[in-house]
Design an enzyme around this catalytic site. Structure first.
Site, PDB file in Angstrom:
ATOM      1  N   CYS A   1      43.201 -20.085 -18.343  1.00 35.50           N
ATOM      2  CA  CYS A   1      44.042 -21.193 -17.906  1.00 35.50           C
ATOM      3  C   CYS A   1      45.471 -21.112 -18.459  1.00 35.50           C
ATOM      4  O   CYS A   1      46.212 -20.224 -18.054  1.00 35.50           O
ATOM      5  CB  CYS A   1      43.361 -22.512 -18.243  1.00 35.50           C
ATOM      6  SG  CYS A   1      44.031 -23.891 -17.303  1.00 35.50           S
TER       7      CYS A   1
ATOM      8  N   ARG B   1      46.504 -32.194  -9.086  1.00 34.58           N
ATOM      9  CA  ARG B   1      46.053 -31.085  -9.924  1.00 34.58           C
ATOM     10  C   ARG B   1      44.822 -30.448  -9.281  1.00 34.58           C
ATOM     11  O   ARG B   1      44.148 -31.071  -8.466  1.00 34.58           O
ATOM     12  CB  ARG B   1      45.726 -31.595 -11.328  1.00 34.58           C
ATOM     13  CG  ARG B   1      46.927 -32.114 -12.080  1.00 34.58           C
ATOM     14  CD  ARG B   1      46.531 -32.653 -13.440  1.00 34.58           C
ATOM     15  NE  ARG B   1      46.032 -31.618 -14.353  1.00 34.58           N
ATOM     16  CZ  ARG B   1      46.807 -30.796 -15.056  1.00 34.58           C
ATOM     17  NH1 ARG B   1      48.119 -30.892 -14.967  1.00 34.58           N
ATOM     18  NH2 ARG B   1      46.287 -29.887 -15.849  1.00 34.58           N
TER      19      ARG B   1
ATOM     20  N   HIS C   1      37.342 -22.735 -17.385  1.00 33.83           N
ATOM     21  CA  HIS C   1      36.871 -23.215 -18.683  1.00 33.83           C
ATOM     22  C   HIS C   1      35.364 -23.399 -18.576  1.00 33.83           C
ATOM     23  O   HIS C   1      34.765 -23.204 -17.532  1.00 33.83           O
ATOM     24  CB  HIS C   1      37.471 -24.582 -19.012  1.00 33.83           C
ATOM     25  CG  HIS C   1      38.957 -24.627 -19.047  1.00 33.83           C
ATOM     26  ND1 HIS C   1      39.683 -24.181 -20.121  1.00 33.83           N
ATOM     27  CD2 HIS C   1      39.853 -25.101 -18.145  1.00 33.83           C
ATOM     28  CE1 HIS C   1      40.979 -24.400 -19.868  1.00 33.83           C
ATOM     29  NE2 HIS C   1      41.110 -24.943 -18.687  1.00 33.83           N
TER      30      HIS C   1
HETATM   31  N1  GLN Z   1      49.358 -26.595 -18.495  1.00 35.99           N
HETATM   32  C1  GLN Z   1      48.714 -25.817 -17.505  1.00 35.99           C
HETATM   33  C2  GLN Z   1      48.556 -26.503 -16.159  1.00 35.99           C
HETATM   34  O1  GLN Z   1      48.238 -27.675 -16.078  1.00 35.99           O
HETATM   35  C3  GLN Z   1      47.399 -25.315 -18.049  1.00 35.99           C
HETATM   36  C4  GLN Z   1      46.385 -26.399 -18.286  1.00 35.99           C
HETATM   37  C5  GLN Z   1      45.144 -25.898 -18.974  1.00 35.99           C
HETATM   38  O2  GLN Z   1      45.129 -24.888 -19.692  1.00 35.99           O
HETATM   39  N2  GLN Z   1      44.067 -26.654 -18.795  1.00 35.99           N
HETATM   40  O3  GLN Z   1      48.760 -25.858 -15.165  1.00 35.99           O
END
Ligand code: GLN
Length: 263
Positions: free
Chosen positions: A98, A135, A200
């Site tokens: 990520c 998101r 994850h």
């Molecule tokens: N900050 C990054 C995004 O939101 C990665 C987030 C994360 O590692 N969960 O794209």
């Protein structure tokens, strides 16, 4: 029965005190447990802000982090880019998750519009579309594009949209969930034995085939392909297999089946 040779792999964890959303450090724990089952010792060097990189590594792990954490490490990680890229070219195994995956790319333009430099291990770039955009969140099931690993399962939560350049190929093809950008069906990236992914979970405790793939790659790096030390037996992983099956069912039930976006 022949006795197994003593063997070990040198693991480097990067910024695991900063980059650890969704317990990505669980990947290191799963690695230690599984490596022990294979009779492989694990020597871990934890590298965080200001620490030197060791001279060599067989396996590198980095987890995810929010934009705030990524801003803390980006410049230093980018300065280590040539060393990390040289390791990747020398077939060191890597798993970057990520926010760590984003910063293993060329650059990441975060939600505030700030461009963070990347380490350049992967030919990928990432753009966060800004506060109004949805998101990419949910359980994900994707077909891995590396030998001996089929479906991988995990949980994604990212604002950034990642696009592969000509020097990158996808780690997996999304079946349920969104993946790199929700548009092209790609998930993560692979360069030699380095894997970047949005998954994850923690990822490795419930993807035993991927865990074994990383251990095998690290052993080949250390001892050479075809050596007795680099060989691992097919060992059952009953708890991990059950977690994998349960997570696949959850992703199929809860997440949208991936449909490519036609522009
Ligand atoms: N900050 C990054 C995004 O939101 C990665 C987030 C994360 O590692 N969960 O794209």
């Amino acid at each position: 029965m022949t006795s197994k040779p003593a063997r070990s792999i040198r693991v480097v964890t990067l910024y695991d005190d900063v980059m650890n959303v969704y317990a990505d450090r669980g990947n290191e724990i799963a690695l230690r447990v599984r490596a022990a089952e294979h009779g492989v010792n694990v020597e871990v060097t934890s590298v965080s802000l200001g620490d030197p990189l060791p001279a060599e590594a067989d396996l590198v792990l980095i987890g995810g982090g929010q934009d705030r954490e990524q801003r803390r490490i980006a410049d230093e990680l980018a300065a280590r880019g040539p060393a990390l890229r040289a390791w990747a070219e020398d077939d060191t195994a890597m798993l970057a998750v990520c926010g760590g995956f984003q910063l293993f790319g060329r650059w990441y333009r975060d939600a505030s519009g700030t461009e963070l430099p990347g380490a350049g291990v992967f030919d990928v770039t990432t753009l966060a579309p800004g506060p109004g955009a949805a998101r990419c969140i949910g359980d994900i099931l994707a077909a891995a594009q590396i030998e001996g690993v089929r479906e991988v399962v995990g949980f994604e939560n990212h604002g950034g949209r990642t696009y592969l350049g000509p020097g990158a190929r996808p780690f997996a093809r999304v079946e349920y969930g969104r993946g790199n950008n929700g548009e092209d069906g790609t998930e993560g990236a692979v360069f030699r034995n380095a894997i970047g992914t949005y998954l994850h979970g923690s990822l490795l405790p419930k993807n035993p085939a991927l865990l074994d793939w990383l251990i095998a790659a690290a052993l080949r790096h250390r001892y050479g392909a075809g050596t007795p030390e680099a060989h691992i037996d097919m060992l059952p992983a009953p708890y991990a297999e059950r977690a994998h099956a349960a997570s696949m069912a959850v992703a199929r039930r809860r997440s949208p089946k991936f449909e490519p976006v036609v522009k």
